[in-house]
Design an enzyme around this catalytic site. Structure first.
Site, short mmCIF file in Angstrom:
data_model
loop_
_atom_site.label_atom_id
_atom_site.label_comp_id
_atom_site.label_asym_id
_atom_site.label_seq_id
_atom_site.Cartn_x
_atom_site.Cartn_y
_atom_site.Cartn_z
N PRO A 270 64.54 -8.28 31.78
CA PRO A 270 64.43 -7.59 30.49
C PRO A 270 64.20 -6.09 30.67
O PRO A 270 63.47 -5.66 31.56
CB PRO A 270 63.22 -8.25 29.83
CG PRO A 270 63.08 -9.57 30.51
CD PRO A 270 63.54 -9.36 31.91
N GLU A 271 64.84 -5.31 29.84
CA GLU A 271 64.65 -3.86 29.89
C GLU A 271 63.53 -3.45 28.93
O GLU A 271 62.98 -4.27 28.20
CB GLU A 271 65.97 -3.15 29.61
CG GLU A 271 67.06 -3.63 30.58
CD GLU A 271 68.19 -2.65 30.78
OE1 GLU A 271 68.03 -1.45 30.52
OE2 GLU A 271 69.26 -3.10 31.24
N LYS B 10 58.57 -1.73 31.83
CA LYS B 10 58.80 -3.17 31.85
C LYS B 10 57.50 -3.95 31.99
O LYS B 10 57.51 -5.13 32.36
CB LYS B 10 59.76 -3.51 32.99
CG LYS B 10 61.12 -2.83 32.86
CD LYS B 10 62.04 -3.19 34.01
CE LYS B 10 63.37 -2.46 33.88
NZ LYS B 10 64.32 -2.82 34.95
N ARG C 153 72.25 -3.78 43.11
CA ARG C 153 72.58 -3.99 41.70
C ARG C 153 73.98 -3.49 41.42
O ARG C 153 74.44 -2.53 42.03
CB ARG C 153 71.58 -3.24 40.78
CG ARG C 153 70.12 -3.59 40.98
CD ARG C 153 69.81 -5.03 40.58
NE ARG C 153 70.09 -5.26 39.17
CZ ARG C 153 69.24 -4.99 38.19
NH1 ARG C 153 68.05 -4.46 38.46
NH2 ARG C 153 69.55 -5.28 36.94
#
Length: 269
Positions: free
Chosen positions: A2-3, A52, A258
């Site tokens: 989640p951002e 976060k 990523r």
């Protein structure tokens, strides 16, 4: 993972449902039992997010720090409480609702100095009113690292993840490989302002939308995006598909483990 907008939405929800009154805290899974026993019956004084990270503050009794990581999630339901399903690390019960936390990377009870030290290691969060973009700029303008790397470094900017990173660089027409020290202050200020706007919209609507009105499916006639992340985006997870502006195929590479997405034409050097 989640951002930052997701954590701010959770903070807002938990403030509304649980803050200001005594709550019951338990750990059906057992891995948070001692901490839960020390907190149950206490008043949850406030809830906030930084990047976060989510913080449930219990005044002198400490702060529960939660980092969801890749697999963590909260589920919400109205009373009465139901039997736990799966590995519930922490259960929070208020006057009208209860929430279960499963699979977090971190769920720990911290003292005030420990919270201060943790937050001190984080960069400014574009969603917070106390954020200082100058602090991030001082790191960016001295760095040989690419701006794509710096935006994902939580000690530089807190809360930005892979989606916001790709989309803000596209929207600002910045090549991802640009060294931080090659950015002008004007361009950094534009990136920061756009992050504040995009992430603020994420808090408001609960998903990441980055596409301008003139590029929306109902305007251009293209098919809406079908992706578990939701929202309309320019480049994220669109590798090989045509850019919504120039038709150039969206590129993808791996950076620090990523996926990184960009348009080679719109984001040319």
């Amino acid at each position: 993972m989640p951002e930052g907008h997701t954590l701010h939405r959770l903070a807002r929800l938990h403030r509304r449902r649980y803050a200001g009154t005594p709550v019951r805290v338990s750990s059906p899974q057992g891995r948070f039992s001692a901490e839960a026993a020390a907190l149950t019956g206490q008043v949850l004084t406030s809830v906030e997010a930084h990047g976060k990270h989510l913080f449930h503050h219990y005044g002198p009794h400490g702060t529960v720090h939660v980092h969801l990581g890749l697999y963590g999630m909260f589920t919400e339901a109205v009373l009465p409480v139901a039997e736990p399903v799966g590995q519930v690390r922490m259960r929070l019960v208020g006057r009208t609702h209860f929430t279960d936390l499963r699979g977090p990377t971190r769920c720990e009870l911290l003292s005030a100095p420990e919270v201060e030290a943790l937050v001190g290691r984080l960069g400014p969060d574009p969603l917070r009113s106390d954020a200082d973009p100058d602090r991030a700029w001082r790191r960016v303008c001295r760095s040989r690292a690419s701006v794509a790397t710096l935006l994902m470094d939580q000690s530089v900017v807190a809360g930005v993840g892979n989606v916001y990173r790709a989309e803000v660089l596209y929207r600002q027409r910045v090549p991802p490989a640009t060294p931080g020290r090659s950015l002008s202050r004007e361009r950094w200020d534009a990136i920061w302002a756009d992050l504040r706007h995009l992430m603020g919209e994420g808090v408001r609507v609960g998903r990441i939308d980055t596409v301008a009105e003139e590029h929306h499916p109902d305007v251009t006639g293209r098919r809406p995006r079908n992706d578990r992340h939701g929202g309309e985006v320019y480049v994220y997870r669109r590798a090989g598909q045509p850019c919504l502006v120039c038709d150039t195929p969206v590129a993808r590479t791996e950076l620090a483990g990523r996926n990184l997405y960009w348009c080679p034409a719109c984001q040319s050097a």
